[in-house]
Enzyme design. Sequence first.
Site, PDB file in Angstrom:
ATOM      1  N   LEU A 309      90.968 -17.153  57.425  1.00 31.14           N
ATOM      2  CA  LEU A 309      92.311 -17.809  57.484  1.00 31.14           C
ATOM      3  C   LEU A 309      92.597 -18.229  56.060  1.00 31.14           C
ATOM      4  CD1 LEU A 309      91.738 -19.989  60.565  1.00 31.14           C
ATOM      5  CD2 LEU A 309      92.985 -17.840  60.489  1.00 31.14           C
ATOM      6  N   ASP A 310      93.836 -18.149  55.795  1.00 33.55           N
ATOM      7  CA  ASP A 310      94.199 -18.384  54.543  1.00 33.55           C
ATOM      8  C   ASP A 310      93.780 -20.012  54.038  1.00 33.55           C
ATOM      9  OD1 ASP A 310      95.532 -16.135  54.192  1.00 33.55           O
ATOM     10  OD2 ASP A 310      97.308 -16.848  54.769  1.00 33.55           O
ATOM     11  N   LYS A 311      93.840 -20.287  53.092  1.00 33.72           N
ATOM     12  CA  LYS A 311      93.263 -21.579  52.708  1.00 33.72           C
ATOM     13  C   LYS A 311      94.301 -22.752  53.228  1.00 33.72           C
ATOM     14  CE  LYS A 311      92.729 -24.771  48.643  1.00 33.72           C
ATOM     15  NZ  LYS A 311      92.625 -24.742  47.081  1.00 33.72           N
TER      16      LYS A 311
END
Length: 524
Positions: A309-311
């Site tokens: 998952l993106d930051k």
Amino acid sequence: MFKVVYIYTMFAAVTLTRGFTSQVLWCGQVRTIRTRSSTRSASVCWPKKLSRLSTSRKVSWGVCNNHKNADFGHRIDDEQDEFSETYHHGDVVVSSKTTSSTSASSLEGLVPGANEGFFVVKVYKTDPSSDFDLKEIETMVEANERDRLELSPKNITVPLALMLLDPDEYPSRSRARKACRKANIMIHRGPLRTDGSGNDEKTVFDSEKCLRARVGDRVFPGDVLAKQVRMGMGGFPVLNHKKPPFDLPVIYEDDHFAIVNKPAGVVVYAQRKGGHGVMTVRAALPFAVQPSKVGTYSTLRRPQPVHRLDKPTSGLLVIAKTKPAMVHLSHQFRDRKVKKTYMAIVNGIPQEPVETTISSKEAYGMGVDVDPDGTQSWQLIDHPLDEKSAVTIWRSVKYTKSLVAEDNYVTLIELKPKTGRYHQLRRHMAWVCQRPLVGDTEYDGGGTTAMQLRGRGLFLCSNRVTLEHPFYTSIEEEADRKNRDMLWTAPDGKVMVTASIGLPEKFESFMMHEEERYEKLAAE
């Protein structure tokens, strides 16, 4: 001539519950090894005792690539509390029975491997009276390689021996080398010794003659090779870092995999150049999830994320705790079988053209997690990204008035990606719908309204995921009671897992704040 005396394969020891009776099931497979000169049958050896590997009837970990759907013809006799299996390979038929009196309390019956925490699950014997078949080896390596490796009828390398012994599992030298580098191969120098019971067929390993096989190690006639895998020991290795300063709630967990709730602002993996320290999901996992039970087959040294998952994105992240689970779950993501749902807030009111509107039944037919009998309408985005197909299905859920947003509204939307391209949801909403996500510093355009909405980070959360369980085949027999409400059986009989979470608190507080500001100004 290179001959295989026997192979034994321990696929799994599993526990079934029939009424109030626990059974320990042993599963093996007869293998036939074909060489250039002959075809020989392999016999089955049954270990005496093994700790409970898993609460499952799935009996195919170990050799089969298609392990999850392999059919070994097993039969359960409820009245006699017995397990009976028959394996067919060509003209070979082997039957075995194990009753419910078998113990499953420890790893005592397994042969320890050459590395701590590893145990032997497959054994290959070579005939001390026969030389290796160089003609067959010549078909595996080029002439210059044969000279460099200094191969002879009584001396070959471990990778080549593995290719001769088990061409199905080691079809290439790279596959065999990889097994050696991962410490999955052990060498026993010379034949196994008898156990002293007077039965020459009962043999044991001599620990002083066992060593971990390296890629460059040699195999001589009479040596025994063994496949060793890590078994669950009820703990993680000693960590050299402290617990990261953030919580990682566990939503679902069993001995094979887990689903955690990743907070926004935390990366899944550290960058190669570093810079994140312990502020990663990977560093936090040993402190968040429980170790697999003692005896769980082929556990990972530490739990590992299956995807990313993106930051700035929060929400559900799937974690593997065993190697078979990692492989099976990774294939589900690769084959787009995992159904994901996201919630987001966009800047403005996204348009919903009639030509891109689809029904719930149509959305369900496209393979996303939608009730086919639902009455909601959905929007379809089929717009390539990076010259690759990218499909997103979405709908508006709630409109909230805002002083600074486009159209004086922010909109809560539900998104269901069919594909998983880089920043797909963010780019589709910003580029196709012209309504970027609130707080998306990369795609919001940097305009006046976008800058005023940037203060609280990205409003994107993965709040629901549905996938096939990588090990269970029956909810009633296998599932932990605390997880049973997340498990269900698909029409084809597969055990599915659906995990969901509520929206982060910042979603509700942001929309409430925007509406209060708007109403306050309107009242003035």
